[in-house]
Design a protein around this motif. Structure first.
Motif, mmCIF file in Angstrom:
data_model
loop_
_atom_site.group_PDB
_atom_site.id
_atom_site.type_symbol
_atom_site.label_atom_id
_atom_site.label_comp_id
_atom_site.label_asym_id
_atom_site.label_seq_id
_atom_site.Cartn_x
_atom_site.Cartn_y
_atom_site.Cartn_z
ATOM 1 N N TRP A 1 82.155 -42.369 -17.263
ATOM 2 C CA TRP A 1 81.639 -41.072 -16.810
ATOM 3 C C TRP A 1 80.169 -40.891 -17.159
ATOM 4 N N ASP A 2 79.701 -41.457 -18.293
ATOM 5 C CA ASP A 2 78.266 -41.405 -18.596
ATOM 6 C C ASP A 2 77.499 -42.178 -17.543
ATOM 7 N N THR A 3 78.016 -43.338 -17.187
ATOM 8 C CA THR A 3 77.348 -44.178 -16.200
ATOM 9 C C THR A 3 77.356 -43.511 -14.828
ATOM 10 N N PHE A 4 78.526 -43.041 -14.443
ATOM 11 C CA PHE A 4 78.703 -42.447 -13.109
ATOM 12 C C PHE A 4 77.843 -41.196 -12.939
ATOM 13 N N SER A 5 77.766 -40.367 -13.989
ATOM 14 C CA SER A 5 77.042 -39.104 -13.830
ATOM 15 C C SER A 5 75.531 -39.333 -13.743
ATOM 16 N N ARG A 6 75.085 -40.553 -14.034
ATOM 17 C CA ARG A 6 73.665 -40.878 -13.846
ATOM 18 C C ARG A 6 73.382 -41.434 -12.450
ATOM 19 N N ARG A 7 74.437 -41.614 -11.674
ATOM 20 C CA ARG A 7 74.245 -42.071 -10.299
ATOM 21 C C ARG A 7 73.779 -40.870 -9.469
ATOM 22 N N SER A 8 72.646 -41.025 -8.817
ATOM 23 C CA SER A 8 72.064 -39.905 -8.089
ATOM 24 C C SER A 8 73.037 -39.376 -7.030
ATOM 25 N N GLY A 9 73.263 -38.070 -7.058
ATOM 26 C CA GLY A 9 74.117 -37.431 -6.054
ATOM 27 C C GLY A 9 75.597 -37.446 -6.383
ATOM 28 N N ALA A 10 75.989 -38.085 -7.486
ATOM 29 C CA ALA A 10 77.420 -38.180 -7.807
ATOM 30 C C ALA A 10 77.990 -36.838 -8.270
ATOM 31 N N ILE A 11 77.170 -36.073 -9.005
ATOM 32 C CA ILE A 11 77.630 -34.817 -9.603
ATOM 33 C C ILE A 11 76.747 -33.685 -9.065
ATOM 34 N N ALA A 12 77.339 -32.493 -8.935
ATOM 35 C CA ALA A 12 76.562 -31.335 -8.488
ATOM 36 C C ALA A 12 75.287 -31.215 -9.327
ATOM 37 N N PHE A 13 74.162 -31.048 -8.681
ATOM 38 C CA PHE A 13 72.861 -30.910 -9.343
ATOM 39 C C PHE A 13 72.554 -32.059 -10.307
ATOM 40 N N ASP A 14 73.186 -33.199 -10.089
ATOM 41 C CA ASP A 14 72.999 -34.368 -10.969
ATOM 42 C C ASP A 14 73.209 -34.026 -12.451
ATOM 43 N N GLN A 15 74.164 -33.127 -12.706
ATOM 44 C CA GLN A 15 74.449 -32.763 -14.099
ATOM 45 C C GLN A 15 75.274 -33.856 -14.766
ATOM 46 N N ASN A 16 75.367 -33.785 -16.100
ATOM 47 C CA ASN A 16 76.173 -34.775 -16.830
ATOM 48 C C ASN A 16 76.737 -34.155 -18.114
ATOM 49 N N GLU B 1 82.960 -29.692 -15.253
ATOM 50 C CA GLU B 1 84.070 -29.836 -14.313
ATOM 51 C C GLU B 1 83.834 -31.059 -13.401
ATOM 52 N N TRP B 2 83.746 -32.247 -14.006
ATOM 53 C CA TRP B 2 83.682 -33.519 -13.299
ATOM 54 C C TRP B 2 82.656 -33.498 -12.162
ATOM 55 N N ALA B 3 83.035 -33.853 -10.939
ATOM 56 C CA ALA B 3 82.057 -33.939 -9.851
ATOM 57 C C ALA B 3 81.360 -32.604 -9.574
ATOM 58 N N PHE B 4 81.976 -31.502 -10.014
ATOM 59 C CA PHE B 4 81.381 -30.181 -9.802
ATOM 60 C C PHE B 4 80.426 -29.782 -10.927
ATOM 61 N N GLY B 5 80.259 -30.626 -11.916
ATOM 62 C CA GLY B 5 79.363 -30.317 -13.030
ATOM 63 C C GLY B 5 79.707 -28.984 -13.674
ATOM 64 N N TYR B 6 78.675 -28.181 -13.926
ATOM 65 C CA TYR B 6 78.896 -26.886 -14.590
ATOM 66 C C TYR B 6 79.008 -25.746 -13.583
ATOM 67 N N THR B 7 79.199 -26.098 -12.297
ATOM 68 C CA THR B 7 79.218 -25.050 -11.276
ATOM 69 C C THR B 7 80.582 -24.370 -11.155
ATOM 70 N N LYS B 8 81.611 -24.922 -11.779
ATOM 71 C CA LYS B 8 82.939 -24.297 -11.723
ATOM 72 C C LYS B 8 83.380 -23.954 -13.143
ATOM 73 N N ARG B 9 83.906 -22.737 -13.300
ATOM 74 C CA ARG B 9 84.291 -22.258 -14.631
ATOM 75 C C ARG B 9 85.807 -22.073 -14.719
ATOM 76 N N PHE B 10 86.447 -22.853 -15.582
ATOM 77 C CA PHE B 10 87.909 -22.788 -15.773
ATOM 78 C C PHE B 10 88.296 -22.135 -17.100
ATOM 79 N N GLY B 11 87.320 -21.708 -17.907
ATOM 80 C CA GLY B 11 87.652 -21.266 -19.263
ATOM 81 C C GLY B 11 88.240 -19.878 -19.343
ATOM 82 N N ILE B 12 88.991 -19.619 -20.427
ATOM 83 C CA ILE B 12 89.321 -18.233 -20.767
ATOM 84 C C ILE B 12 88.221 -17.692 -21.678
ATOM 85 N N CYS B 13 87.337 -18.583 -22.144
ATOM 86 C CA CYS B 13 86.120 -18.152 -22.836
ATOM 87 C C CYS B 13 84.921 -18.604 -22.011
ATOM 88 N N TYR B 14 83.964 -17.728 -21.879
ATOM 89 C CA TYR B 14 82.761 -17.995 -21.088
ATOM 90 C C TYR B 14 81.771 -18.781 -21.945
#
Ligand code: GBH
Length: 459
Positions: free
Chosen positions: A41-56, A418-431
């Motif tokens: 996942w460290d390697t993959f998230s550095r691949r351009s375009g793999a994750i929303a906004f290229d987050q990791n 949140e994986w391919a969605f990076g930090y754009t999706k929020r699943f927590g009961i804590c913000y």
């Protein structure tokens, strides 16, 4: 059985366990600290375009440094258990097979902190963050060697931490790191390969075999009474109507749709429907491997999110078919997150009836919601409260009718990567405020605390 209304107020079984779940790469951060080496996942998230906004996940929610604060937060919410996962490459940073004491030490400190707070630690060994060195050396799960090194790691963790744990899950959700990581179907996960069907089937086989070998290694190296299972996202089959025909069809659908994962784990053989459809691309395996795959487990964890409706269908050879949710079907804030609260009843019931599963834990359930603090810094996530309440009512029905549901872990304790969605999706009961990394319990956390306190949905 109690009526729906009564179910709101009837208690769950007295020993029912309430908790929350996270996974290492989604929360820990500290990606290169204390000897950790990259995972896929460290390697993959550095691949351009793999994750929303290229987050990791370099920082994620910084749980690695803030675990004490997070355990205190769990305590305040009244959680009775915490399901976390271990970053394998913290423990075995390279192919040499020499464990890294600093990596292990983090999990010892976390587990001790939990126990001091009277919160049961439940450990997942593999939640998708395969060490990059396994990929570089032998192609990850494409090789049988991956099953062997996974079992070595599992045995080591059981020996080192087993006496302080309440339970161990070997693998989390096969299809997410295989079907979505080894084949490009659109939403790609790490390692982001695109292999042929034969190699995918072989990798699937090595992963279930890895689970089986890990169960054996944990039994051999851990304490006698350490409980072992796995966490799987079964296709969340629901009969379109509650009639004997549709229910029988749903049971068959579960077995066939789980034909390469849960079915061999419980039955010691792949579903014939799966082997038939794989044809010449079916995996190569031995009887010994199949026996290892079916090593007895103490419980099964179900990650339940979105329904797959099934009907009795005499027009098909197998006698059943799935039914599309159709346009306008209600969804939460993920493309795949259709809402069907009765998955919480049918999942456990079908698994219990089909395989006589001894104990069932709901190891994940929750939803994404586009949460934002209001002017008073409150997060009024009424959508998530609705989602959780409806799902827990159906879970109560399963418990009430005697299906062996023993506990529930909400996904997730806090917003996270949140994986391919990076930090754009929020699943927590804590913000989580990603600028300050401050955690703030949402309305759903207050709701869930009340459920735990009452041991009942309503009150
Ligand atoms: C869980 O899996 C994960 O364990 C967790 O890490 C994650 O944060 C959480 O869900 C929220 O996503 O593309 O139509 O085939 C969820 C189970 C199974 C849901 C695969 C999406 C793909 C649907 N996932 N599924 S589709």
């Amino acid at each position: 059985a109690a009526s729906g209304a009564a179910r709101l107020f009837c208690p769950f079984p007295a020993d029912f366990l309430w908790g929350a779940a996270t996974a290492a790469y989604q929360v820990e951060g500290a990606w290169d600290e204390d000897g950790r080496t990259p995972s896929v996942w460290d390697t993959f998230s550095r691949r351009s375009g793999a994750i929303a906004f290229d987050q990791n996940g370099d920082v994620a929610t910084d749980h690695y440094h803030r675990y004490k604060e997070d355990v205190a937060l769990m305590k305040r919410l009244g959680l009775q258990s915490y399901r976390f996962s271990v970053s394998w490459s913290r423990i075995f940073p390279d192919a040499g097979g020499v464990p890294n004491p600093k990596g292990l030490d983090f999990y010892k400190r976390l587990v001790d902190e939990l126990r001091a707070a009277d919160i049961q630690p439940w450990m997942t060994l593999f939640h998708w963050d395969l060490p990059q060195w396994t990929e570089d050396r032998f192609g990850g799960w494409e090789s049988r060697d991956c099953a062997r090194v996974f079992a070595d790691y599992a045995g080591y963790m059981a020996a080192q931490l087993g006496d302080r744990l309440s339970g161990v899950f070997t693998i989390n959700e096969f299809m997410c790191f295989l079907d979505k990581g080894y084949v490009d179907t659109g939403e790609l996960f790490a390692p982001g390969k695109n292999v042929c069907p034969r190699l995918l089937n072989q990798a699937r086989h090595h992963a279930v075999y890895g689970h089986g070998l890990a169960v054996q290694a944990i039994r051999a190296s851990g304490p006698q009474d350490l409980k072992v299972g796995l966490a799987e996202n079964i296709p969340n089959i629901v009969p379109i109507l509650e009639t004997p025909e549709h229910i029988a069809a749903t049971r068959e659908a579960l077995r066939e749709l789980s034909g390469m994962y849960l079915t061999p784990i419980f039955e010691g053989r792949y579903h014939p429907g799966y082997l038939e459809s794989a044809g010449a691309d079916a995996p190569v395996f031995t009887d010994d491997e199949m026996a290892a795959i079916a090593s007895p487990i103490d419980f099964v964890g179900l990650n339940l999110y979105a329904p797959t409706y099934v009907r009795h269908d005499p027009s098909t050879a197998r006698g059943w078919s799935t039914v599309e949710n159709g346009p306008g079907y209600p969804k939460m804030d993920m493309p795949w997150l259709a809402v069907g609260p009765s998955i919480m009843y049918w999942g456990p019931r079908m698994v219990a009836e089909t395989w006589n599963a001894p104990e069932i834990y709901i190891t994940e359930n929750g939803c994404a919601n586009p949460d934002r603090p209001n002017a008073s810094n409150e997060i009024q996530d009424v959508g998530r409260v609705m989602y959780l309440q409806e799902h827990l009512i159906h879970l109560h029905r399963a418990a009430d009718e005697g299906y062996p549901v023993k506990g529930y872990f909400v996904w997730s304790l806090m917003d996270n990567f949140e994986w391919a969605f990076g930090y754009t999706k929020r699943f927590g009961i804590c913000y989580v405020n990603y600028e300050t990394l401050e955690r703030t319990p949402k309305l759903s956390a207050e709701f869930y605390s009340g459920v735990i306190r009452r041991n009942a949905v309503g009150g």
